[in-house]
Design a protein around this motif. Structure first.
Motif, PDB file in Angstrom:
ATOM      1  N   ILE A  66      30.848   4.190 -19.152  1.00  0.00           N
ATOM      2  CA  ILE A  66      30.626   3.711 -17.891  1.00  0.00           C
ATOM      3  C   ILE A  66      29.302   4.256 -17.377  1.00  0.00           C
ATOM      4  O   ILE A  66      29.232   5.575 -17.149  1.00  0.00           O
ATOM      5  CB  ILE A  66      31.755   3.921 -16.528  1.00  0.00           C
ATOM      6  CG1 ILE A  66      33.155   3.189 -17.527  1.00  0.00           C
ATOM      7  CG2 ILE A  66      31.528   3.192 -15.591  1.00  0.00           C
ATOM      8  CD1 ILE A  66      34.239   3.498 -16.806  1.00  0.00           C
ATOM      9  N   PRO A  67      28.321   3.306 -16.942  1.00  0.00           N
ATOM     10  CA  PRO A  67      26.920   4.328 -16.657  1.00  0.00           C
ATOM     11  C   PRO A  67      27.271   4.938 -15.290  1.00  0.00           C
ATOM     12  O   PRO A  67      28.056   4.644 -14.468  1.00  0.00           O
ATOM     13  CB  PRO A  67      26.244   2.766 -16.338  1.00  0.00           C
ATOM     14  CG  PRO A  67      27.068   1.661 -16.752  1.00  0.00           C
ATOM     15  CD  PRO A  67      28.207   2.179 -16.882  1.00  0.00           C
ATOM     16  N   GLY A  68      26.488   6.195 -15.285  1.00  0.00           N
ATOM     17  CA  GLY A  68      26.537   6.940 -14.020  1.00  0.00           C
ATOM     18  C   GLY A  68      25.582   6.585 -13.104  1.00  0.00           C
ATOM     19  O   GLY A  68      24.731   5.578 -13.337  1.00  0.00           O
ATOM     20  N   SER A  69      25.581   6.978 -11.674  1.00  0.00           N
ATOM     21  CA  SER A  69      24.955   6.678 -10.725  1.00  0.00           C
ATOM     22  C   SER A  69      23.806   7.703 -10.465  1.00  0.00           C
ATOM     23  O   SER A  69      23.958   8.841 -10.704  1.00  0.00           O
ATOM     24  CB  SER A  69      25.607   6.172  -9.540  1.00  0.00           C
ATOM     25  OG  SER A  69      26.252   7.479  -9.205  1.00  0.00           O
TER      26      SER A  69
ATOM     27  N   GLY B 272      20.993   8.406 -11.950  1.00  0.00           N
ATOM     28  CA  GLY B 272      20.482   9.084 -13.161  1.00  0.00           C
ATOM     29  C   GLY B 272      21.411  10.089 -13.867  1.00  0.00           C
ATOM     30  O   GLY B 272      21.306  11.024 -14.487  1.00  0.00           O
ATOM     31  N   GLN B 273      22.741   9.950 -13.262  1.00  0.00           N
ATOM     32  CA  GLN B 273      23.714  10.956 -13.950  1.00  0.00           C
ATOM     33  C   GLN B 273      24.369  10.506 -15.260  1.00  0.00           C
ATOM     34  O   GLN B 273      24.018   9.327 -15.510  1.00  0.00           O
ATOM     35  CB  GLN B 273      25.141  11.138 -12.932  1.00  0.00           C
ATOM     36  CG  GLN B 273      24.751  11.736 -11.712  1.00  0.00           C
ATOM     37  CD  GLN B 273      25.982  12.033 -10.895  1.00  0.00           C
ATOM     38  OE1 GLN B 273      26.879  11.221 -11.232  1.00  0.00           O
ATOM     39  NE2 GLN B 273      25.824  12.691  -9.795  1.00  0.00           N
ATOM     40  N   ARG B 274      24.612  11.305 -16.148  1.00  0.00           N
ATOM     41  CA  ARG B 274      25.403  10.793 -17.287  1.00  0.00           C
ATOM     42  C   ARG B 274      26.503   9.828 -17.140  1.00  0.00           C
ATOM     43  O   ARG B 274      27.203   9.692 -16.275  1.00  0.00           O
ATOM     44  CB  ARG B 274      25.942  12.040 -18.169  1.00  0.00           C
ATOM     45  CG  ARG B 274      24.854  13.258 -18.505  1.00  0.00           C
ATOM     46  CD  ARG B 274      25.494  14.356 -19.084  1.00  0.00           C
ATOM     47  NE  ARG B 274      26.450  13.850 -20.228  1.00  0.00           N
ATOM     48  CZ  ARG B 274      27.070  14.725 -20.865  1.00  0.00           C
ATOM     49  NH1 ARG B 274      27.222  16.080 -20.559  1.00  0.00           N
ATOM     50  NH2 ARG B 274      28.043  14.421 -21.969  1.00  0.00           N
ATOM     51  N   PRO B 275      26.651   9.050 -18.368  1.00  0.00           N
ATOM     52  CA  PRO B 275      27.836   8.098 -18.145  1.00  0.00           C
ATOM     53  C   PRO B 275      28.963   8.754 -18.273  1.00  0.00           C
ATOM     54  O   PRO B 275      29.184   9.922 -18.823  1.00  0.00           O
ATOM     55  CB  PRO B 275      27.513   7.047 -19.435  1.00  0.00           C
ATOM     56  CG  PRO B 275      26.234   7.528 -20.346  1.00  0.00           C
ATOM     57  CD  PRO B 275      25.768   8.794 -19.481  1.00  0.00           C
TER      58      PRO B 275
END
Length: 75
Positions: free
Chosen positions: A58-61, A63-66
């Motif tokens: 799940i994409p992180g917000s 710029g965080q890792r997924p």
């Protein structure tokens, strides 16, 4: 004895394709779940009882890792 060997030779192709079909089905289910959640499918495996173990990224917000999410769904 010959009957046992013949039965084994006949059953071998059938038994060999069943896990592959289940894995294909789990992959398709995983793609659907990933699309619904806006995620990326990392892996899909068939598990006991006709269920599928699906791993999503799940994409992180900001710029965080997924985030990795592992779920079990009906196959």
């Amino acid at each position: 004895m010959l009957r046992i060997i013949m039965a084994a030779l006949i059953a071998l192709p059938v038994l060999g394709t069943a896990p592959s079909l289940a894995a294909d089905n789990c992959y398709a289910v995983g793609q659907q779940v990933a699309a619904q959640r806006g995620a990326q499918l990392a892996s899909a495996q068939a598990v006991a009882g006709g269920k599928c173990k699906i791993v999503l990224l799940i994409p992180g917000s900001n710029g965080q890792r997924p985030k990795r999410e592992e779920i079990i769904v009906n196959g």
